[in-house]
Structures are given as structure tokens and as C-alpha cells.
Enzyme design. Structure first.
Site, PDB file in Angstrom:
ATOM      1  N   LYS A 129      64.137  19.219  66.536  1.00 33.14           N
ATOM      2  CA  LYS A 129      64.087  18.523  65.516  1.00 33.14           C
ATOM      3  C   LYS A 129      63.308  16.985  65.662  1.00 33.14           C
ATOM      4  O   LYS A 129      62.480  16.511  65.096  1.00 33.14           O
ATOM      5  CB  LYS A 129      65.395  18.182  64.632  1.00 33.14           C
ATOM      6  CG  LYS A 129      65.793  19.645  63.697  1.00 33.14           C
ATOM      7  CD  LYS A 129      66.892  19.344  62.755  1.00 33.14           C
ATOM      8  CE  LYS A 129      67.325  20.556  61.922  1.00 33.14           C
ATOM      9  NZ  LYS A 129      68.448  20.083  60.984  1.00 33.14           N
ATOM     10  N   LYS A 150      61.600  32.510  61.736  1.00 35.23           N
ATOM     11  CA  LYS A 150      62.498  32.588  60.987  1.00 35.23           C
ATOM     12  C   LYS A 150      62.043  32.149  59.564  1.00 35.23           C
ATOM     13  O   LYS A 150      61.099  31.401  59.389  1.00 35.23           O
ATOM     14  CB  LYS A 150      63.706  31.681  61.245  1.00 35.23           C
ATOM     15  CG  LYS A 150      64.874  32.086  61.415  1.00 35.23           C
ATOM     16  CD  LYS A 150      66.092  31.145  61.926  1.00 35.23           C
ATOM     17  CE  LYS A 150      66.953  30.969  60.817  1.00 35.23           C
ATOM     18  NZ  LYS A 150      68.014  29.773  61.154  1.00 35.23           N
ATOM     19  N   LYS A 168      62.417  26.879  54.914  1.00 30.52           N
ATOM     20  CA  LYS A 168      62.057  26.045  53.511  1.00 30.52           C
ATOM     21  C   LYS A 168      60.751  25.297  53.997  1.00 30.52           C
ATOM     22  O   LYS A 168      60.184  24.678  53.116  1.00 30.52           O
ATOM     23  CB  LYS A 168      62.996  25.198  53.169  1.00 30.52           C
ATOM     24  CG  LYS A 168      63.944  24.442  54.343  1.00 30.52           C
ATOM     25  CD  LYS A 168      65.212  23.748  53.640  1.00 30.52           C
ATOM     26  CE  LYS A 168      66.084  23.438  54.659  1.00 30.52           C
ATOM     27  NZ  LYS A 168      67.333  23.646  54.285  1.00 30.52           N
TER      28      LYS A 168
END
Ligand code: TRP
Length: 331
Positions: free
Chosen positions: A111, A194, A197
Site C-alpha cells: 500500500k 483480485k 474497488k
């Protein structure tokens, strides 16, 4: 009864991956455990969130929980910031966890990306807050997907170190709960990624609020190949998109892959997709509609969160009182 804790971040739209990988399992656990289901808004702000969008998103996750079948009278449903005990315990855990432990967390590395110096301190300490979520309720079990296993391992290390340091048998060593066939839902455009969003392509995911037309269109446009479907689970070599669609169909139908392939093996995609569309609309349609209805009644949603927050705090407050006493703090 043993206690489950789990959390979902209110960031962006919820999609099929959130449902099949997490929320659906939460519903099933309600009969066998005391369940605490939390909309983890404090985790969300470890990266920038627009305040209005965050408010909307907290309600959306709550609506999804309820629409999917979580009973807010039976289970506790609330957003994290309603119970200050999470943040309080997280601070103590900031002082228990070691830098070396957090430095190994792969999710932070992913991240934070290349610009690590610019990541928030909260993003770095994220796993300590997650451990606090779980241990504020002395939860014995946490349903986790592959991507959160390392964080749960850290939670166990923190519990162990706390118990050792203070010579107290205080926190449980929380067990992961892996349910049935793992449902890892991949992007409809690329079977190696994956479903997410943050994928720029809207066609890559089915949102829980999508209506029948959107669901059908996205499945029709899902990437496939030109070979017929295999008859055995071993037959997906080099065909991740085909494998993903079969996995989705299996999960939506509550069947294992073998059973699905004995039904659809040898079929061409055009026919299989028609079945998948019917199944997806049958399962997701009512959930999407109920979410829309609930989102139109934000007073009800807020009352669920407020009631859940009070019940959550009633469990965690005595635990924190004991903990403060053990540590030598006073209030
Ligand atoms: N980190 C989890 C995720 O991103 C969310 C989460 C926060 C959580 N606290 C938790 C999950 C405690 C399980 C238990 O998916």
C-alpha cells in the site's frame, strides 16, 4: 459462546468479492458464535478519504451487512469510531508491538508503494489497530481471507507478548477461521488479479448495488477463451478467467467445483454465461434491492450503528478497565 470479530473497510463500493469472500460467511457464523461485525472507519482514514464519501460508505457497508442477512439484533453491528476502546487499546499495542514485526507486513509495503516516506503513520500501525479491534472483545476467532492472515498472526504475537510481559493470562490467542472452499474472486477482465474497488475498469467487478442489467452486461463482457469448459478442476491450466467464472458460479450456487464441472463441463462460454447471469441475478438481485431500500432510510441505519456501538462498548469497557489496571495506568 465463543466470540467472532471481523471488520470491513468503508472505502469505495462493495463488490462480489467482498460478498463471497467475507460478508456471506459472516451471516452463517451468527448461529454458532457471538458475532461482532465492525465497519472499520478508523482503518479507512489511514489513506485519504473524502469526509462525505466516508459517511456514505459507512452506511453502505452497514446496509450490505443487513441486506446480506446479518441480524443486527442478534449480532453486534457498528462502526469502529463509535467505540473509543479500539483507539485506546491500539495505543497500548503500539507500545507492545516491535518495529521489526511491523516492518515485515507485506500489506504495508504494497500500500505504501515506492513513496514510503510519505505514507501515514496510521497506515504503518494499521495492524496494531486491527489487533486492538479483535482483542478489545477477547475474540477467539476471526474469519480471514488469505490477505489478512499475516495481520492475524501479528495479533497473536501481540497477545502473547502482552501476556508474557505482564505475567497475565489475559488475552486469548485468536484463531483464524477458514471457511469451506476459499472464495477468491478475481477481476472479470483479468483472471490473475483480485477483484478490486480500485481497478479503473468498471467492467472488472460486480458491485453489490448493481441491478440485473448491469450484472448481465458485466458477465457477458467478462473475458474468456474460446475452448469449451473442462470437466475437472485440474483442467484450468493457463485459463484463469475460466477458472474464476466457475469459482463464482460454484460459490453463488453453494456447490464445490467438482459438482459444478460435472454439470457444465464441455459447455461453451456463451451457454455457461447465460446460466451464470441467471444465478448471479437470483442471488445478488434481492441483496442489491434491499441495500437500496436501506440506504434510503439512513435514520434506521444510524440507529443500528448507535445501538451496536453501545453494545460493543459494554463488552470492551470492562476488558479495558482490567487492562489499564494490569498495565499500571489509572483513570
Ligand atoms: N484489515 C481488514 C481488511 O482490510 C479489515 C479489518 C480491520 C479486520 N480490523 C479487523 C478484519 C479485525 C478482521 C478482524 O480486510
Amino acid at each position: 459462546m465463543e466470540r467472532i470479530f471481523s471488520g470491513v473497510q468503508p472505502t469505495g463500493d462493495l463488490h462480489l468479492g467482498n460478498y463471497l469472500g467475507a460478508i456471506r460467511n459472516f451471516v452463517r457464523l451468527q448461529d454458532d458464535y457471538d458475532c461482532v461485525y465492525c465497519v472499520v472507519d478508523l482503518h479507512a482514514i489511514t489513506v485519504w478519504q473524502d469526509p462525505d464519501e466516508l459517511r456514505r460508505s459507512i452506511r453502505e457497508v452497514t446496509a450490505a451487512f443487513i441486506a446480506a442477512g446479518i441480524d443486527p439484533k442478534k449480532s453486534i453491528v457498528f462502526n469502529q469510531s463509535r467505540n473509543p476502546n479500539h483507539a485506546e487499546l491500539a495505543w497500548v499495542f503500539n507500545c507492545v508491538a516491535r518495529l521489526g514485526w511491523l516492518n515485515r507486513m507485506t500489506q504495508f509495503k504494497e500500500k505504501a508503494g515506492k513513496n514510503r516516506e510519505n505514507a501515514s503513520v496510521g497506515l504503518y500501525a494499521y495492524p496494531n489497530l486491527m489487533a486492538a479491534d479483535i482483542l478489545a472483545y477477547k475474540a477467539t476467532h476471526v474469519p480471514v481471507g488469505e490477505d489478512q492472515k499475516q495481520h492475524l498472526e501479528l495479533c497473536r504475537d501481540i497477545a502473547q507478548k502482552f501476556n508474557n510481559d505482564y505475567g497475565a493470562d489475559f488475552f486469548p490467542i485468536t484463531e483464524p477461521l477458514i471457511l469451506g472452499e476459499a472464495t477468491r474472486v478475481m477481476s472479470l477482465r483479468d483472471g490473475t488479479k483480485k477483484m478490486s474497488k480500485s481497478d479503473p475498469s468498471k467492467l472488472s467487478r460486480i458491485n453489490l448495488t448493481d441491478g440485473p442489467d448491469d450484472i448481465a452486461q458485466k458477465i457477458r463482457k467478462a473475458r474468456t477463451d474460446s475452448a469449451p469448459l473442462p470437466s475437472e478442476p485440474g483442467g484450468f491450466e493457463g485459463r484463469p478467467e475460466a477458472e474464476n467464472l466457475i469459482g463464482i458460479y460454484a460459490a453463488l450456487s453453494d456447490l464445490n467445483r467438482d459438482a459444478v464441472l460435472s454439470e457444465v463441463g464441455g459447455m461453451m462460454f456463451a451457454d455457461f454465461k447465460a446460466r451464470l447471469i441467471d444465478k448471479a441475478v437470483e442471488v445478488l438481485g434481492p441483496i442489491g434491492l434491499e441495500m437500496q431500500r436501506l440506504l434510503g432510510d439512513s435514520d434506521y441505519i444510524d440507529s443500528v450503528l448507535s445501538d451496536g456501538g453501545a453494545r460493543a462498548r459494554a463488552i470492551s469497557q470492562p476488558i479495558l478497565d482490567d487492562l489499564y489496571d494490569i498495565v499500571g495506568l489509572a483513570r
